[in-house]
Design a protein around this motif. Structure first.
Motif, mmCIF file in Angstrom:
data_model
loop_
_atom_site.group_PDB
_atom_site.id
_atom_site.type_symbol
_atom_site.label_atom_id
_atom_site.label_comp_id
_atom_site.label_asym_id
_atom_site.label_seq_id
_atom_site.Cartn_x
_atom_site.Cartn_y
_atom_site.Cartn_z
ATOM 1 N N LEU A 159 0.985 -1.386 0.052
ATOM 2 C CA LEU A 159 -0.008 -0.016 0.002
ATOM 3 C C LEU A 159 0.680 1.262 -0.104
ATOM 4 O O LEU A 159 0.752 2.098 -0.729
ATOM 5 C CB LEU A 159 -0.914 0.091 1.237
ATOM 6 N N ALA A 160 1.910 1.096 0.788
ATOM 7 C CA ALA A 160 2.791 2.430 0.716
ATOM 8 C C ALA A 160 3.459 2.569 -0.503
ATOM 9 O O ALA A 160 3.736 3.793 -1.017
ATOM 10 C CB ALA A 160 3.923 2.250 1.946
ATOM 11 N N LEU A 161 4.059 1.805 -1.165
ATOM 12 C CA LEU A 161 4.287 1.719 -2.459
ATOM 13 C C LEU A 161 3.530 2.147 -3.311
ATOM 14 O O LEU A 161 3.677 2.957 -4.597
ATOM 15 C CB LEU A 161 5.056 0.213 -2.843
ATOM 16 N N ILE A 162 2.160 1.587 -3.491
ATOM 17 C CA ILE A 162 1.113 2.300 -4.388
ATOM 18 C C ILE A 162 1.000 3.790 -4.207
ATOM 19 O O ILE A 162 0.780 4.525 -5.120
ATOM 20 C CB ILE A 162 -0.163 1.521 -4.067
ATOM 21 N N ALA A 163 1.220 4.047 -2.983
ATOM 22 C CA ALA A 163 0.850 5.611 -2.577
ATOM 23 C C ALA A 163 2.092 6.337 -3.194
ATOM 24 O O ALA A 163 1.700 7.521 -3.641
ATOM 25 C CB ALA A 163 0.877 5.850 -1.095
ATOM 26 N N LEU A 164 3.234 5.938 -3.358
ATOM 27 C CA LEU A 164 4.133 6.368 -3.978
ATOM 28 C C LEU A 164 4.296 6.491 -5.700
ATOM 29 O O LEU A 164 5.030 6.569 -6.259
ATOM 30 C CB LEU A 164 5.497 5.704 -3.671
ATOM 31 N N ASN A 184 -1.861 -10.095 -6.636
ATOM 32 C CA ASN A 184 -2.865 -10.629 -5.797
ATOM 33 C C ASN A 184 -3.080 -10.068 -4.489
ATOM 34 O O ASN A 184 -4.084 -10.061 -3.710
ATOM 35 C CB ASN A 184 -2.588 -12.276 -5.378
ATOM 36 N N TYR A 185 -1.849 -9.631 -3.695
ATOM 37 C CA TYR A 185 -1.613 -8.659 -2.752
ATOM 38 C C TYR A 185 -2.440 -7.275 -2.909
ATOM 39 O O TYR A 185 -3.121 -7.065 -2.067
ATOM 40 C CB TYR A 185 -0.312 -8.458 -2.452
ATOM 41 N N VAL A 186 -2.374 -6.801 -4.086
ATOM 42 C CA VAL A 186 -3.190 -5.413 -4.388
ATOM 43 C C VAL A 186 -4.795 -5.645 -4.350
ATOM 44 O O VAL A 186 -5.400 -5.230 -3.834
ATOM 45 C CB VAL A 186 -2.691 -5.012 -5.789
ATOM 46 N N SER A 187 -5.085 -6.959 -4.955
ATOM 47 C CA SER A 187 -6.559 -7.153 -5.083
ATOM 48 C C SER A 187 -7.348 -7.505 -3.624
ATOM 49 O O SER A 187 -7.978 -7.127 -3.212
ATOM 50 C CB SER A 187 -6.851 -8.529 -5.779
ATOM 51 N N LEU A 190 -7.478 -4.148 -1.664
ATOM 52 C CA LEU A 190 -8.357 -3.332 -2.133
ATOM 53 C C LEU A 190 -9.755 -3.969 -1.570
ATOM 54 O O LEU A 190 -10.497 -2.991 -1.126
ATOM 55 C CB LEU A 190 -8.494 -3.346 -3.484
ATOM 56 N N SER A 191 -9.773 -5.101 -1.506
ATOM 57 C CA SER A 191 -11.159 -5.821 -0.870
ATOM 58 C C SER A 191 -11.309 -5.582 0.669
ATOM 59 O O SER A 191 -12.211 -5.124 1.088
ATOM 60 C CB SER A 191 -11.006 -7.436 -0.986
ATOM 61 N N LYS A 192 -10.085 -5.548 1.399
ATOM 62 C CA LYS A 192 -10.001 -5.339 2.760
ATOM 63 C C LYS A 192 -10.565 -3.686 3.028
ATOM 64 O O LYS A 192 -11.099 -3.527 3.952
ATOM 65 C CB LYS A 192 -8.766 -5.501 3.471
ATOM 66 N N LEU A 193 -10.040 -2.926 2.079
ATOM 67 C CA LEU A 193 -10.255 -1.517 2.309
ATOM 68 C C LEU A 193 -11.621 -0.938 1.746
ATOM 69 O O LEU A 193 -11.909 -0.003 1.942
ATOM 70 C CB LEU A 193 -9.074 -0.720 1.721
ATOM 71 N N GLY A 194 -12.376 -2.100 1.181
ATOM 72 C CA GLY A 194 -13.554 -1.664 0.590
ATOM 73 C C GLY A 194 -13.445 -0.753 -0.637
ATOM 74 O O GLY A 194 -14.346 -0.068 -0.844
ATOM 75 N N MET A 195 -12.260 -0.760 -1.383
ATOM 76 C CA MET A 195 -12.304 -0.098 -2.584
ATOM 77 C C MET A 195 -12.169 -0.876 -3.822
ATOM 78 O O MET A 195 -11.927 -2.236 -4.037
ATOM 79 C CB MET A 195 -10.780 0.694 -2.512
ATOM 80 N N SER A 196 -12.292 -0.254 -5.074
ATOM 81 C CA SER A 196 -12.496 -0.765 -6.228
ATOM 82 C C SER A 196 -11.597 -0.487 -7.118
ATOM 83 O O SER A 196 -11.247 -1.190 -8.436
ATOM 84 C CB SER A 196 -14.001 -0.663 -6.861
ATOM 85 N N HIS A 197 -10.761 0.766 -6.847
ATOM 86 C CA HIS A 197 -9.751 1.263 -7.775
ATOM 87 C C HIS A 197 -8.322 1.517 -7.137
ATOM 88 O O HIS A 197 -8.406 1.887 -5.927
ATOM 89 C CB HIS A 197 -10.453 2.577 -8.392
ATOM 90 N N ARG A 198 -7.515 1.444 -7.867
ATOM 91 C CA ARG A 198 -6.069 1.473 -7.391
ATOM 92 C C ARG A 198 -5.911 2.721 -6.951
ATOM 93 O O ARG A 198 -5.257 3.071 -5.968
ATOM 94 C CB ARG A 198 -5.035 0.969 -8.407
ATOM 95 N N SER A 199 -6.337 3.884 -7.615
ATOM 96 C CA SER A 199 -6.162 5.116 -7.310
ATOM 97 C C SER A 199 -6.952 5.635 -5.936
ATOM 98 O O SER A 199 -6.182 6.250 -5.102
ATOM 99 C CB SER A 199 -6.916 6.021 -8.395
#
Length: 216
Positions: A159-164, A184-187, A190-199
């Motif tokens: 998640l921290a790297l996605i933020a970068l 797979n980790y990203v998916s 996203l599911s745990k955070l209740g989000m549908s988009h990487r942004s």
């Protein structure tokens, strides 16, 4: 008896302006000044101050942490926080640290004098609206913390790297995983955070990083 005031601000001009303002009003005595958190912590105990006026941002720390230390070690000293801009999170932290008030530096001189006098005399400037905002901020922070706690250490790292702004391939190369594994980790996160988009995850991760950087 005069109200004894200790000033903490890294700008000499600000400290001087407040000191002259208080001296011109009468009924106040500036018993000490400091430009840093460490300088204030070591000096304030010897001044028998009634109130400490603390800048929220200091070169070697922050006024909220200093407020917490003062209130813990010298509960007889009231604290009034001074800041350049309104910040709900800083406000919540200041209230939890024991501050009796929170004022913006753009406040008019007479209003600042009144605020210092009120806090020094045992009154709180934390009104109903401020209390509501603090409660709302605490609920939001608690919800965010609980949500983040759902993530595994590896998911938090990703998640921290996605933020970068890293791509899956860049993340895979950086933490030595297969690109498919990263996907797979990203998916999963996203599911745990209740989000549908990487942004969304990128924005959330950036917010979390900012909160951790500025937390006392």
């Amino acid at each position: 008896m005069a109200i004894r005031v200790f000033l903490v601000d890294d700008h000499e001009v600000v400290r001087g302006g407040i000191r002259r303002l208080l001296e011109a009003q009468g009924g106040f005595e500036v018993v000490g000044e400091a430009a840093t958190a460490s300088g204030a912590a070591s000096a304030i105990a010897n001044t028998a101050a009634d109130i400490a006026v603390l800048d929220v941002r200091l070169p070697d720390g922050d006024g909220v942490t200093l407020c917490r230390e003062i209130r813990s070690e010298h509960p007889e000293i009231a604290c009034l926080m001074l800041t350049s801009f309104a910040d709900d999170e800083a406000l919540a932290q200041a209230v939890l640290a024991g501050a009796a008030g929170f004022v913006i530096k753009q406040i008019r001189g007479n209003d600042l004098v009144s605020a210092i006098r009120a806090v020094a005399n045992g009154h709180s400037l934390i009104g109903a609206e401020t209390a509501r905002r603090v409660a709302e901020q605490l609920r939001r922070s608690e919800a965010e913390d609980k949500t983040k706690a759902l993530l595994s250490p590896r998911e938090k790292e990703i998640l921290a790297l996605i933020a970068l702004g890293r791509t899956n391939r860049e993340i895979a190369n950086e933490i030595y995983l297969a690109e498919k594994t990263v996907k797979n980790y990203v998916s999963s996160l996203l599911s745990k955070l209740g989000m549908s988009h990487r942004s969304q995850a990128a924005a959330y991760g950036a917010l979390q990083a900012e909160r951790e950087e500025h937390s006392p």
